[in-house]
Motif scaffolding. Structure first.
Motif, PDB file in Angstrom:
ATOM      1  N   SER A 135       0.835  -1.202   0.000  1.00  0.00           N
ATOM      2  CA  SER A 135       0.000   0.000   0.000  1.00  0.00           C
ATOM      3  C   SER A 135       0.870   1.251   0.000  1.00  0.00           C
ATOM      4  O   SER A 135       2.089   1.187   0.196  1.00  0.00           O
ATOM      5  N   VAL A 136       0.241   2.405  -0.202  1.00  0.00           N
ATOM      6  CA  VAL A 136       0.984   3.668  -0.209  1.00  0.00           C
ATOM      7  C   VAL A 136       1.575   3.964   1.164  1.00  0.00           C
ATOM      8  O   VAL A 136       2.490   4.786   1.285  1.00  0.00           O
ATOM      9  N   ARG A 137       1.063   3.305   2.188  1.00  0.00           N
ATOM     10  CA  ARG A 137       1.603   3.481   3.537  1.00  0.00           C
ATOM     11  C   ARG A 137       2.674   2.446   3.864  1.00  0.00           C
ATOM     12  O   ARG A 137       3.139   2.360   4.993  1.00  0.00           O
ATOM     13  N   GLY A 138       3.022   1.628   2.864  1.00  0.00           N
ATOM     14  CA  GLY A 138       4.085   0.654   3.052  1.00  0.00           C
ATOM     15  C   GLY A 138       3.651  -0.648   3.683  1.00  0.00           C
ATOM     16  O   GLY A 138       4.493  -1.479   4.033  1.00  0.00           O
ATOM     17  N   GLU A 139       2.342  -0.860   3.811  1.00  0.00           N
ATOM     18  CA  GLU A 139       1.845  -2.104   4.398  1.00  0.00           C
ATOM     19  C   GLU A 139       1.684  -3.180   3.332  1.00  0.00           C
ATOM     20  O   GLU A 139       1.293  -2.891   2.191  1.00  0.00           O
ATOM     21  N   GLN A 140       1.968  -4.416   3.706  1.00  0.00           N
ATOM     22  CA  GLN A 140       1.756  -5.545   2.820  1.00  0.00           C
ATOM     23  C   GLN A 140       0.310  -6.027   2.961  1.00  0.00           C
ATOM     24  O   GLN A 140      -0.130  -6.404   4.049  1.00  0.00           O
TER      25      GLN A 140
ATOM     26  N   SER B 143      -4.296   4.699  16.455  1.00  0.00           N
ATOM     27  CA  SER B 143      -3.618   5.107  15.219  1.00  0.00           C
ATOM     28  C   SER B 143      -3.513   6.624  15.115  1.00  0.00           C
ATOM     29  O   SER B 143      -2.564   7.149  14.528  1.00  0.00           O
ATOM     30  N   LEU B 144      -4.482   7.332  15.681  1.00  0.00           N
ATOM     31  CA  LEU B 144      -4.444   8.791  15.623  1.00  0.00           C
ATOM     32  C   LEU B 144      -3.310   9.357  16.469  1.00  0.00           C
ATOM     33  O   LEU B 144      -2.724  10.390  16.132  1.00  0.00           O
ATOM     34  N   THR B 145      -3.008   8.676  17.564  1.00  0.00           N
ATOM     35  CA  THR B 145      -1.927   9.157  18.430  1.00  0.00           C
ATOM     36  C   THR B 145      -0.556   8.679  17.968  1.00  0.00           C
ATOM     37  O   THR B 145       0.435   9.386  18.116  1.00  0.00           O
ATOM     38  N   SER B 146      -0.512   7.470  17.384  1.00  0.00           N
ATOM     39  CA  SER B 146       0.781   6.911  16.966  1.00  0.00           C
ATOM     40  C   SER B 146       1.158   7.281  15.539  1.00  0.00           C
ATOM     41  O   SER B 146       2.332   7.238  15.167  1.00  0.00           O
ATOM     42  N   GLY B 147       0.158   7.625  14.734  1.00  0.00           N
ATOM     43  CA  GLY B 147       0.424   7.931  13.334  1.00  0.00           C
ATOM     44  C   GLY B 147       0.460   6.707  12.444  1.00  0.00           C
ATOM     45  O   GLY B 147       0.629   6.816  11.228  1.00  0.00           O
TER      46      GLY B 147
END
Length: 290
Positions: A39-44, A181-185
């Motif tokens: 993905s564009v976020r680097g996730e497989q 996820s909002l706090t960790s990014g």
């Protein structure tokens, strides 16, 4: 029923198009098979690679096929029966119809916003048809008389409290996934290669507030609360049936499912079914005609 023939015509179109969309979603073939995608976020992300959902993740494709099965074998028959009963003047039929239309609206709104595939225009058509059928059915009720359709034995406090509980539980479930996820990014669980959390947005923005409003108004015996509670319960009942089917399909596809979700959603569904049975049993027979 006011605008009954128009709603019936729209319902027939919905049934035909939904049968095409759900049937094709379940039985379409082709594709390259499962494969990995970054993905564009680097996730497989593992893509399904099969049929009309080949570009969706394995998880999302399993959910879509589970929902298609419920739409085909539960939603469409329920829409056909409730539309026919409603046209004959049944108040129970109208309650079932408005809730079932809510299910179709939610379903194909999410499909329209979440996935682009060969059925995209059918999804959009279904979203539009169900939206206007829903509006026409809503305005067919005489809001000043709605509470009079129900007997005094309807346990409004119990049903209202259950709706508030469901709203709280769903809100906590989704916020628990999103807050971290909002706090960790980091991307939230379930985002995969999609750009946003469509289902969570619809639940938190529509379903949860609607359940709260329905619960409060029903407890206070407001006339509109009876109708809104019926809408939310029928919609939630069909939706939770779909979610239960989705979870089963995900497990079958080898996708991890949280034990909490596997227990909570079917349990919530049983509660909603009980609420719907109680509501329908407490509709006054002499008030069947609008």
């Amino acid at each position: 029923m006011k605008n009954g023939k128009i709603v019936l015509f729209l319902s027939v179109l919905i049934i035909v198009l939904a049968a095409v969309a759900a049937g094709y979603g379940l039985f379409s073939g082709g594709g390259t098979g499962k494969h990995m995608f970054t993905s564009v976020r680097g996730e497989q992300v593992e893509l399904d690679g099969h049929g009309v959902y080949q570009y969706d993740s394995v998880s999302m494709a399993a959910q879509a096929r589970g929902q298609d099965a419920v739409t085909l074998f539960v939603g469409i028959p329920l829409l056909a029966v409730s539309a026919a009963l409603s046209l004959r003047g049944s108040f129970r039929g109208r309650l079932l119809l408005i809730g079932t239309l809510g299910y179709f609206l939610y379903t194909y709104m999410s499909y329209s916003f979440l996935s682009y595939n060969a059925l995209f225009l059918i999804y959009v058509a279904l979203m539009s048809l169900t939206l206007y059928a829903f509006i026409l059915t809503m305005i067919s009720f005489d809001y000043s008389r709605i509470s009079g359709h129900f007997g005094p034995g309807l346990p409004v406090k119990v049903i209202g409290a259950y709706l508030l509980f469901i709203a709280f539980a769903v809100a906590m479930l989704w916020l628990g996934k999103i807050a971290g996820s909002l706090t960790s990014g980091a991307p939230p669980q379930g985002l995969e290669h999609y750009s946003t959390l469509v289902i969570q947005a619809m639940d938190l923005g529509i379903l949860v507030p609607g359940s709260v409003l329905a619960g409060v108004m029903l407890i206070r015996r407001k006339s509109f609360g009876y109708l809104l509670a019926s809408v939310v319960i029928v919609k939630a009942m069909t939706l939770l049936t779909s979610i239960s089917a989705m979870l089963a399909a995900m497990i079958w596809a080898g996708v991890y499912v949280s034990p909490v979700e596997m227990i909570l959603f079917p349990a919530f569904n049983i509660g909603m079914i009980c609420c719907m049975v109680v509501i329908l049993k407490n509709v006054r027979r002499e008030e069947e005609s609008p």
